[in-house]
Design a protein around this motif. Structure first.
Motif, PDB file in Angstrom:
ATOM      1  N   VAL A  42      42.072  51.144  27.067  1.00 43.03           N
ATOM      2  CA  VAL A  42      40.764  50.623  27.474  1.00 43.03           C
ATOM      3  C   VAL A  42      40.301  49.519  26.515  1.00 43.03           C
ATOM      4  O   VAL A  42      39.841  48.457  26.937  1.00 43.03           O
ATOM      5  N   ASN A  43      40.476  49.750  25.215  1.00 35.65           N
ATOM      6  CA  ASN A  43      40.055  48.740  24.237  1.00 35.65           C
ATOM      7  C   ASN A  43      40.914  47.487  24.300  1.00 35.65           C
ATOM      8  O   ASN A  43      40.408  46.372  24.160  1.00 35.65           O
ATOM      9  N   ALA A  44      42.211  47.661  24.481  1.00 32.92           N
ATOM     10  CA  ALA A  44      43.097  46.489  24.598  1.00 32.92           C
ATOM     11  C   ALA A  44      42.708  45.662  25.820  1.00 32.92           C
ATOM     12  O   ALA A  44      42.697  44.428  25.776  1.00 32.92           O
ATOM     13  N   THR A  45      42.348  46.347  26.913  1.00 38.90           N
ATOM     14  CA  THR A  45      41.920  45.649  28.126  1.00 38.90           C
ATOM     15  C   THR A  45      40.676  44.806  27.841  1.00 38.90           C
ATOM     16  O   THR A  45      40.625  43.623  28.174  1.00 38.90           O
ATOM     17  N   HIS A  46      39.687  45.431  27.204  1.00 43.56           N
ATOM     18  CA  HIS A  46      38.453  44.701  26.891  1.00 43.56           C
ATOM     19  C   HIS A  46      38.741  43.492  26.000  1.00 43.56           C
ATOM     20  O   HIS A  46      38.222  42.409  26.232  1.00 43.56           O
ATOM     21  N   GLY A  47      39.554  43.712  24.970  1.00 46.81           N
ATOM     22  CA  GLY A  47      39.865  42.634  24.036  1.00 46.81           C
ATOM     23  C   GLY A  47      40.522  41.456  24.722  1.00 46.81           C
ATOM     24  O   GLY A  47      40.198  40.298  24.456  1.00 46.81           O
ATOM     25  N   ALA A  48      41.441  41.754  25.636  1.00 45.88           N
ATOM     26  CA  ALA A  48      42.163  40.682  26.320  1.00 45.88           C
ATOM     27  C   ALA A  48      41.253  39.975  27.312  1.00 45.88           C
ATOM     28  O   ALA A  48      41.355  38.773  27.530  1.00 45.88           O
ATOM     29  N   ARG A  49      40.355  40.743  27.911  1.00 46.33           N
ATOM     30  CA  ARG A  49      39.454  40.169  28.917  1.00 46.33           C
ATOM     31  C   ARG A  49      38.410  39.268  28.256  1.00 46.33           C
ATOM     32  O   ARG A  49      37.911  38.332  28.870  1.00 46.33           O
ATOM     33  N   ASP A  50      38.092  39.545  27.015  1.00 44.39           N
ATOM     34  CA  ASP A  50      37.018  38.851  26.307  1.00 44.39           C
ATOM     35  C   ASP A  50      37.391  37.466  25.792  1.00 44.39           C
ATOM     36  O   ASP A  50      36.579  36.834  25.138  1.00 44.39           O
TER      37      ASP A  50
END
Lengths: 246, 265
Positions: B149-157
């Protein structure tokens, strides 16, 4: 060959027309400024030339070719520096040749020269967040110089800087340009900046963005700060101000 | 150490020391039965035998087994955690980067996420049996969610201008992913790893209570069954200590990887 030709460029976002009927022809080595209020679509036009976005209709050629995607032949200096915060200054500046897989020997000397030219020697090992706003823009300029592009696209690069830093950066850019003689498309809403830097100033109007008028700036080069108070400079400024206001 | 630096330490320790002293005192006064809640001093004595006592087949089956017990658990945590990292980080970055991947994979992850790892226990034992693999599976599953979930947010940001800057410098799509989106996601990824490691320590205890016959979780439950509350308490402190140390390790790794962050205002 003409450096840039825009032929009846139109750009719409849904029902909003951002650019209408843009015709532009820029000679190789020419420094043009696109001057206009915010919302006049000048950044949109730059994005189209850079290949970040595609025009809705009309034709655009850069040295005879239609750009379909961004590429290192068209270097962009952004308003906010857009440096990679996790890379040191040296790695930010040399990002493009490293992407292309060039060996260090192929770019090292040029990188040192351009870092020196923008006055950042000694800061190679720093991270972007350790630098001031003006210094970050110098990094943005140096990385574009190293790309040896055919077109420099500058999107209000000094807009966020304080007045003194901005003046220093304008002088630096003039100095760099005098040594390079590359084609520059410079976006600004600052009349003084447009006149001080450019060979030709295009005044744009807003909603929809159109090119209203074209001014040839025949002030001699190399240009000095003193010119900002010259009679010739002020006459041009007055003309352009009238154009912007009507 | 200077007094100015000593003071926060003293403030931090005041409450715990008072509590332990109160606990010790009420044990001595026999306000609380020793069999229910052994005193800190007896817990410490138990721990010393557990850690440093002679091994073999003495009267105390725990004597000298503390080290191996902790290693059993740490080994499972490491295996499960690294599995979760190996799958969760690339998958998360990909979900954040590619809309197609997000549409196809994200609903599945979000659908499974509300099922707590405790609910996976019977499934895990049925599939893997009472073996290490079951415990590693549960740990990996538990650590996987915060990591992905955190990796997803980081990449999306990732800021549009950074992507544009890289592409005008000639970056291909895979170069954008590896040299812009991934490093941009690293701070969030490190947060995910830290959370994931915390979950891994929770999961290993649950798994060892039910699904294997060694490790801190196994000893915890086993000691409770034979009425050794002193061992239970020493075990709890050991779990806390292991979790704390691995979190400190993660923080140090994070500071190393994100050196550039220290200059950010």
């Amino acid at each position: 060959m003409t450096a840039l030709i825009c032929n009846a460029i139109r750009k719409t976002y849904g029902a909003v027309t951002a650019l209408e009927n843009i015709d532009l022809s820029v000679a190789p080595g020419e420094f043009i400024a696109l001057l206009g209020p915010s919302g006049c679509g000048k950044s949109t036009l730059l994005n189209l030339i850079a290949g970040f976005e595609a025009p809705t209709s009309g034709a655009l050629t850069v040295f005879g070719e239609t750009p379909h995607r961004p590429g290192p032949d068209r270097a962009v200096v952004f308003q906010e520096p857009a440096l990679f915060p996790w890379l040191r200054i040296w790695d930010n500046v040399t990002f493009s040749p490293r992407l292309a897989g060039k060996p260090r020997a192929a770019y090292e000397a040029d990188a040192r020269r351009f870092i020196d030219l923008v006055g950042l020697t000694g800061f190679e090992r720093h991270y972007p967040d350790q630098l001031s706003g003006g210094m970050k823009q110098r990094v943005g300029l140096a990385r574009c110089l190293l790309m040896q592009p055919r077109l420099f696209l500058m999107d209000e690069p000094f807009g966020a800087l304080d007045a003194q830093t901005r003046l220093a950066m304008q002088e630096l850019l003039l100095h760099v340009w005098d040594t390079m003689k590359r084609t520059v498309i410079f976006i600004t809403h600052d009349i003084d900046e447009a006149i001080f830097l450019a060979d030709t100033v295009y005044v744009m109007s807003a909603r929809p963005g159109r090119i209203r008028s074209r001014f040839t700036i025949d002030l001699p080069r190399p240009r000095q700060i003193d010119m900002l108070a010259d009679a010739g400079f002020n006459a041009l400024k007055r003309d352009i101000m009238h154009q912007l206001r009507d | 150490m200077k007094p100015a630096r000593l003071r926060p330490l003293a403030q931090a320790l005041l409450l715990p020391v008072l509590l332990v002293a109160l606990w010790e005192y009420s044990g001595q006064q026999e306000w609380i039965p020793e069999g229910l809640l052994p005193r800190p001093s007896s817990v410490l004595a138990t721990w010393r035998v557990w850690a440093f006592g002679a091994g073999g087949f003495g009267l105390n089956p725990y004597s000298g087994t503390w080290g191996p017990t902790i290693l059993f658990s740490a080994h499972r945590v490491a295996l499960g955690f690294l599995t979760a990292v190996a799958i969760g980080v690339p998958l998360g970055v990909f979900i954040g980067w590619s809309r197609l991947t997000a549409r196809m994979v994200d609903p599945l992850i979000q659908g499974l996420r509300p099922i707590p790892i405790t609910a996976w226990l019977p499934f895990s034992i049925a599939v893997f049996g009472i073996r290490d693999a079951g415990a590693v599976f549960l740990i990996a599953l538990g650590a996987f969610y915060p990591i992905v979930v955190n990796a997803t947010h980081g990449a999306r940001d990732v800021r549009l201008n950074l992507v544009r800057a890289a592409s005008m410098m000639g970056a291909t799509r895979s170069q954008l992913l590896l040299r812009v989106v991934f490093p941009n996601a690293l701070p969030a990824i490190m947060t995910g790893l830290r959370l994931g490691l915390g979950v891994a320590w929770t999961a290993v205890i649950v798994a060892e209570i039910v699904a294997v016959k060694s490790g801190l979780g196994y000893v915890l439950w086993d000691a409770y069954y034979v009425g050794r509350m002193d061992v239970v308490l020493a075990d709890m402190v050991s779990i806390g200590l292991a979790g704390f140390l691995s979190d400190q390790l993660m923080l140090a790794l994070s500071a190393l990887v994100l050196r550039w962050k220290q200059y950010q205002k």
